[in-house]
Design a protein around this motif. Structure first.
Motif, mmCIF file in Angstrom:
data_model
loop_
_atom_site.group_PDB
_atom_site.id
_atom_site.type_symbol
_atom_site.label_atom_id
_atom_site.label_comp_id
_atom_site.label_asym_id
_atom_site.label_seq_id
_atom_site.Cartn_x
_atom_site.Cartn_y
_atom_site.Cartn_z
ATOM 1 N N LYS A 202 -46.741 -73.319 2.709
ATOM 2 C CA LYS A 202 -47.133 -74.570 2.059
ATOM 3 C C LYS A 202 -48.580 -74.903 2.398
ATOM 4 C CE LYS A 202 -42.474 -76.535 2.046
ATOM 5 N NZ LYS A 202 -41.600 -77.627 2.534
ATOM 6 N N GLN B 198 -46.799 -71.763 8.269
ATOM 7 C CA GLN B 198 -46.180 -70.435 8.259
ATOM 8 C C GLN B 198 -45.191 -70.261 7.119
ATOM 9 O OE1 GLN B 198 -44.618 -70.308 12.267
ATOM 10 N NE2 GLN B 198 -46.406 -69.198 13.051
ATOM 11 N N SER B 199 -44.750 -71.367 6.520
ATOM 12 C CA SER B 199 -43.831 -71.283 5.386
ATOM 13 C C SER B 199 -44.565 -71.071 4.066
ATOM 14 C CB SER B 199 -42.995 -72.563 5.304
ATOM 15 O OG SER B 199 -43.793 -73.672 4.889
ATOM 16 N N ALA C 122 -45.296 -74.838 11.612
ATOM 17 C CA ALA C 122 -44.131 -74.405 10.838
ATOM 18 C C ALA C 122 -44.371 -74.541 9.346
ATOM 19 C CB ALA C 122 -42.906 -75.225 11.258
ATOM 20 N N LYS C 123 -45.003 -75.628 8.959
ATOM 21 C CA LYS C 123 -45.310 -75.836 7.544
ATOM 22 C C LYS C 123 -46.279 -74.778 7.040
ATOM 23 C CE LYS C 123 -47.130 -79.288 4.295
ATOM 24 N NZ LYS C 123 -47.725 -80.635 4.150
#
Length: 526
Positions: free
Chosen positions: A154, A151-152, A148-149
């Motif tokens: 970051k 794909q954001s 998730a990180k």
């Protein structure tokens, strides 16, 4: 009781730290020491792995303990529970039921009631499986957060050489000026025609600290333990030249681990990478990065000669389209060095001979570049416009985004100015309290400050990009895209060849005729 060591083994992983003080190394040591003292176990020694997962067996403290066991120096191993020894039920079971008994080592897991001297511990295998399942479940959760990180947009890793963490935002990379200058030097040397091995040698001879040495000088400890601190490596240079991060982009999911037990990293195919553009300040321009990638496609072994061959990777056969390669030897004079069609060299029937001496080609190229300079002087407006148009086409997307963001930022700054005025009037008229006014105005001021900084950066970037598009390149590789060599023609009694010069900025494709005899006479006259 014997005089052998009673090994008190403690292990703490990053996940265990989240559970509080109960699993801390200090707490484990206290529990183990108390148990040893109460049960009369003498000659105790601590073996500690702090911050290491139980799914891996590459742990310094564990390996030290096993070395002492294999040397016959350990009689008892004590852990707080089975999971401290490890979270791989197969390996843990093998240690307890096969390895330790082979070396006459007694094993005790205090909280799980395991003591290999007193009982068969029938439930021990099930407990080990439960600990293994826990590690598997934890790994899934961590991977989900990590994904998730990533794909954001970051960063999933620490800053690479040339960058450092921002003092205000740990997720933001900012330029480390000293290291960034070295990165720029590496890219410029590559554009000048030097290969990774040659660049590594130059940096080593100049005494420039390697990335690992530089990181250590900055007080960082997350470095490769076996890295050479005194010599730059070819692989290090290649890695730097291939990273889109230096053009200001974030690249996530380059690698993955095979499993929660096997921590070995495996490269992902490039199509699985996730790239977010313009996430941080670039060290090199997109144009410079793209140019280097183009050169890297034409990798060649460094020659034994000190000088760089300026024609490697850009000379092509007019008939088969293959690259011409340099024929050079210590027994050859400078006049004998030449470029030859690769197809013809392998198969005489595959193509006709396309052979040209480098000394002749150099004179032709210099002559044509002089003509181009004269053309630029006489038709400066036309040349600049053509070069700019081509550069804008290549960078249109990047520049368009920057211009759009600049316009939006300037519009927001003007809007904030109007909001300040309205906010002040509302405060004076009593519509909002002083506290509310102070809070809102502080937020607006902070936003406006950041926007002004963004506007300054974007303006500088756009000005630089447009100026670079207008300036005539200073080196041949930036000016010439490729050189096409035709087969020689001897019908006139002289050996002549047609040479096509394709410029990168699409202003023109010039054609020159090489007359070997003419250039030989010119050199002799000189």
């Amino acid at each position: 009781m014997t005089d052998k060591i009673t090994a008190l083994y403690c292990r703490l992983s990053q996940d265990d730290m989240l559970q509080g003080e109960s699993n801390s190394i200090t707490n484990q040591k206290a529990i183990l020491k108390k148990y040893a003292d109460e049960n009369g176990f003498r000659n105790t020694a601590y073996y500690v792995d702090d911050g290491v997962s139980g799914t891996t067996w590459e742990r310094d403290g564990f390996k030290e303990m096993m070395s002492d066991i294999e040397d016959g120096n350990v009689g008892i191993v004590i852990t707080k529970d089975l999971s401290r020894l490890g979270r791989d039920y197969l390996k843990t079971g093998e240690l307890i039921e096969m390895v330790f008994p082979d070396y006459d080592v007694r094993y005790i897991a205090i909280n799980d009631g395991v003591d290999t001297l007193k009982s068969e511990n029938e439930l021990m295998a099930f407990k080990n499986i439960f600990y293994d399942w826990y590690a598997r479940d934890t790994s899934k959760k961590i991977r989900a957060v990590f994904k998730a990180k990533g794909q954001s947009g970051k960063h999933l890793s620490n800053p690479i050489y040339g960058y450092k963490h921002s003092e205000t935002d740990n997720n933001l990379w900012v330029i480390d000026d000293e290291a960034a200058e070295v990165v720029r030097k590496i890219f410029h040397l590559c554009i000048d025609g030097y290969g990774p091995a040659q660049i590594a040698r130059i940096l080593t001879e100049e005494g420039i600290p390697t990335p690992t040495a530089y990181a250590l000088s900055q007080g960082r400890d997350n470095v490769h333990k076996n890295a050479n601190l005194n010599r730059w490596g070819m692989e290090t240079i290649s890695g730097i030249l291939e990273k889109p991060e230096y053009a200001g982009h974030t690249v996530n999911f380059r690698t993955h681990v095979k499993s929660y037990k096997n921590k070995k990293r495996v490269d992902n195919p490039k199509e699985d990478w996730l790239i977010f553009e313009n996430t941080h300040e670039a060290i090199v321009t997109q144009q410079e990065f793209d140019l280097v990638q183009e050169f890297r496609k034409n990798k060649r072994r460094p020659t034994k000669h000190e000088e760089v061959n300026p024609f490697s990777g850009i000379c092509y056969c007019a008939d088969c389209g293959k690259k011409l390669y340099l024929c050079r030897a210590t027994t050859m004079t400078v006049d004998q060095e030449h470029l030859k069609c690769g197809t013809y060299a392998k198969d005489k029937n595959g193509c006709t001979i396309h052979f040209i001496r480098t000394i002749v080609l150099k004179e032709i190229i210099l002559g044509e570049l002089n003509k181009m300079i004269s053309f630029v002087k006489e038709n400066e407006g036309e040349f600049v416009q053509a070069a700019m148009d081509n550069s804008v086409r290549k960078q249109s997307s990047e520049l368009a985004k920057s211009r759009k963001k600049l316009k939006e930022s300037e519009k927001r700054i003007a809007e904030l100015d109007r909001l300040f005025t309205r906010l002040y009037e509302d405060n004076v008229s009593g519509k909002i309290s002083d506290e509310r006014f102070a809070m809102m105005s502080a937020g607006y001021e902070d936003e406006q400050k950041k926007l002004r900084a963004t506007v300054a950066e974007l303006t500088a970037y756009i000005d630089t990009a447009e100026q670079k598009s207008a300036d005539a390149p200073e080196i041949m590789h930036e000016l010439i895209e490729k050189i096409v060599v035709h087969a020689p023609d001897k019908s006139s009694g002289h050996r002549t060849q047609e040479i096509e010069i394709h410029y990168r900025f699409d202003v023109a494709v010039t054609t020159a005729v090489a007359d070997s005899m003419k250039y030989d006479k010119k050199r002799k006259a000189a």
